[in-house]
Design an enzyme around this catalytic site. Structure first.
Site, PDB file in Angstrom:
ATOM      1  NE  ARG A 130      -3.815   0.287   0.406  1.00  0.00           N
ATOM      2  CZ  ARG A 130      -4.672   0.017  -0.586  1.00  0.00           C
ATOM      3  NH1 ARG A 130      -4.661   0.726  -1.697  1.00  0.00           N
ATOM      4  NH2 ARG A 130      -5.523  -0.982  -0.460  1.00  0.00           N
TER       5      ARG A 130
ATOM      6  CD  GLN B 280      -9.508  -2.423  -7.496  1.00  0.00           C
ATOM      7  OE1 GLN B 280     -10.553  -2.579  -8.120  1.00  0.00           O
ATOM      8  NE2 GLN B 280      -9.254  -1.331  -6.832  1.00  0.00           N
TER       9      GLN B 280
ATOM     10  NE  ARG C  91      -2.919  -4.250  -7.130  1.00  0.00           N
ATOM     11  CZ  ARG C  91      -3.732  -3.578  -6.356  1.00  0.00           C
ATOM     12  NH1 ARG C  91      -3.307  -2.520  -5.699  1.00  0.00           N
ATOM     13  NH2 ARG C  91      -4.997  -3.949  -6.222  1.00  0.00           N
TER      14      ARG C  91
ATOM     15  CG  HIS D 152      -2.226   2.954  -7.978  1.00  0.00           C
ATOM     16  ND1 HIS D 152      -2.239   3.888  -6.955  1.00  0.00           N
ATOM     17  CD2 HIS D 152      -3.451   2.398  -7.996  1.00  0.00           C
ATOM     18  CE1 HIS D 152      -3.433   3.883  -6.384  1.00  0.00           C
ATOM     19  NE2 HIS D 152      -4.179   2.991  -7.008  1.00  0.00           N
TER      20      HIS D 152
ATOM     21  CD  GLU E 283      -3.892   6.133  -9.226  1.00  0.00           C
ATOM     22  OE1 GLU E 283      -4.282   5.205  -9.949  1.00  0.00           O
ATOM     23  OE2 GLU E 283      -4.467   6.435  -8.165  1.00  0.00           O
TER      24      GLU E 283
HETATM   25  C1  BG6 Z   1      -7.259   3.768  -7.774  1.00  0.00           C
HETATM   26  C2  BG6 Z   1      -8.692   3.535  -8.165  1.00  0.00           C
HETATM   27  O1  BG6 Z   1      -6.459   3.748  -8.919  1.00  0.00           O
HETATM   28  O2  BG6 Z   1      -6.838   2.711  -6.894  1.00  0.00           O
HETATM   29  C3  BG6 Z   1      -9.551   3.441  -6.903  1.00  0.00           C
HETATM   30  O3  BG6 Z   1      -9.124   4.589  -8.996  1.00  0.00           O
HETATM   31  C4  BG6 Z   1      -9.013   2.379  -5.976  1.00  0.00           C
HETATM   32  O4  BG6 Z   1     -10.890   3.145  -7.272  1.00  0.00           O
HETATM   33  C5  BG6 Z   1      -7.547   2.683  -5.684  1.00  0.00           C
HETATM   34  O5  BG6 Z   1      -9.776   2.372  -4.771  1.00  0.00           O
HETATM   35  C6  BG6 Z   1      -6.876   1.676  -4.742  1.00  0.00           C
HETATM   36  O6  BG6 Z   1      -7.026   0.394  -5.214  1.00  0.00           O
HETATM   37  P1  BG6 Z   1      -6.508  -0.849  -4.371  1.00  0.00           P
HETATM   38  O7  BG6 Z   1      -6.918  -2.071  -5.133  1.00  0.00           O
HETATM   39  O8  BG6 Z   1      -5.020  -0.711  -4.278  1.00  0.00           O
HETATM   40  O9  BG6 Z   1      -7.155  -0.749  -3.012  1.00  0.00           O
END
Ligand code: BG6
Length: 271
Positions: free
Chosen positions: A53, A70, A75, A145, A246
């Site tokens: 994170r 997601q 990653r 990101h 990002e």
């Molecule tokens: C961003 C998205 O790029 O990443 C968000 O636009 C998302 O919608 C965020 O909540 C974090 O994603 P994750 O999967 O790392 O919790």
């Protein structure tokens, strides 16, 4: 952490340093003049149990939610360290990723990913290359990101997005136009700015971070209070000290014919 877990790799120049965790080929630190530019949550996991994170998660082959996990698998995999080099002026780290059981189960395509991160002066350049090593064309989305560390998110003014259309991910991707001179953040923000003309920049204390890229989308994200509290790997008040800006190919998939290569490149500069 298992004994064989690959350790983070750092290189430095006279001006800067960068650290990359092989899990996700994930930049976890970029310091310029000794000052940290990247945000990493104090609750981030660094044991390969979930994406780290903060820093720069590599999003591939799917941005956001969809048929696979997601933000995809890049990653969530251990990458292979190919090369490091450093001198006073330039330092580079290269990681690669080839398909494995985990990626093929999620996305049945052959590829070679090469991620080259270079620091020079107060610049960092990230080149993310996808080579399609399969027999057929495929599509993907990808994104860097980037989590930036801020003194106070309420002071941040993101410039360069005026007049741009954006999709609001909090409103079922409804389209709006940005009318403000600078984008400020005082609540949960999750937007995909479209057809961005780089640079996009913001101030952080006395410093300016400027971003250029060869992709046309730019996501701006801050989870704010309630979502921060709901995340297990993000401390409750950390939303105050970060913003994600990002660059990526998030809304229009890249179509890559067999045998061909695509490179997403982005440079961040601190001044
Ligand atoms: C961003 C998205 O790029 O990443 C968000 O636009 C998302 O919608 C965020 O909540 C974090 O994603 P994750 O999967 O790392 O919790």
């Amino acid at each position: 952490m298992a004994e064989s877990t690959p350790k983070p790799v750092s290189v430095n120049t006279a001006d800067a340093s960068v650290t990359i965790d092989p899990y996700g080929a994930h930049i976890t630190s970029w310091k310029v003049g000794g000052e940290e530019i990247m945000f990493v949550s104090k609750l981030a996991k660094h044991d390969g149990s979930r994406p780290i994170r903060g820093g720069v998660p590599l999003v591939f082959p799917q941005f956001g939610p969809g048929p696979i996990k997601q933000h995809g698998f890049a990653r969530r995999c251990y990458w292979t360290l190919k090369e490091t080099s450093q001198d006073d002026n330039v330092a580079t780290i290269v990681f690669t990723l080839s398909p494995n059981e985990y990626t093929l189960d999620m996305w049945p395509n052959q590829f070679l990913l090469t991620y080259t991160v270079k620091i020079q002066g107060s610049d960092i350049t990230m080149d993310f290359t996808v080579k399609n090593t399969s027999e057929t064309t495929y599509d993907f989305t990808c994104l860097l990101h980037t989590y930036y560390c801020l003194k106070d998110v309420k002071d941040v003014e993101i410039k360069g997005l005026t007049g741009k259309k954006y999709l609001d991910s909090l409103l079922e991707k409804k389209e709006f136009t940005e009318t403000r001179e600078s984008v400020t953040i005082a609540e949960n923000v999750d937007r995909i700015y479209l057809d961005v003309e780089w640079p996009v920049s913001f101030h952080n204390g006395s410093k300016t971070v400027s971003i250029t890229a060869n992709v046309s989308d730019c996501v701006v994200w801050n989870p704010w209070k309630a979502k921060a509290e709901a995340m297990g790997d993000f401390a409750d008040t950390e939303y105050f000290n970060m913003v994600c800006v990002e660059p990526g190919a998030a809304t229009k998939a890249v179509t890559l014919p067999a045998g061909e290569e695509y490179t997403m490149t982005s440079t961040f500069t601190v001044s």
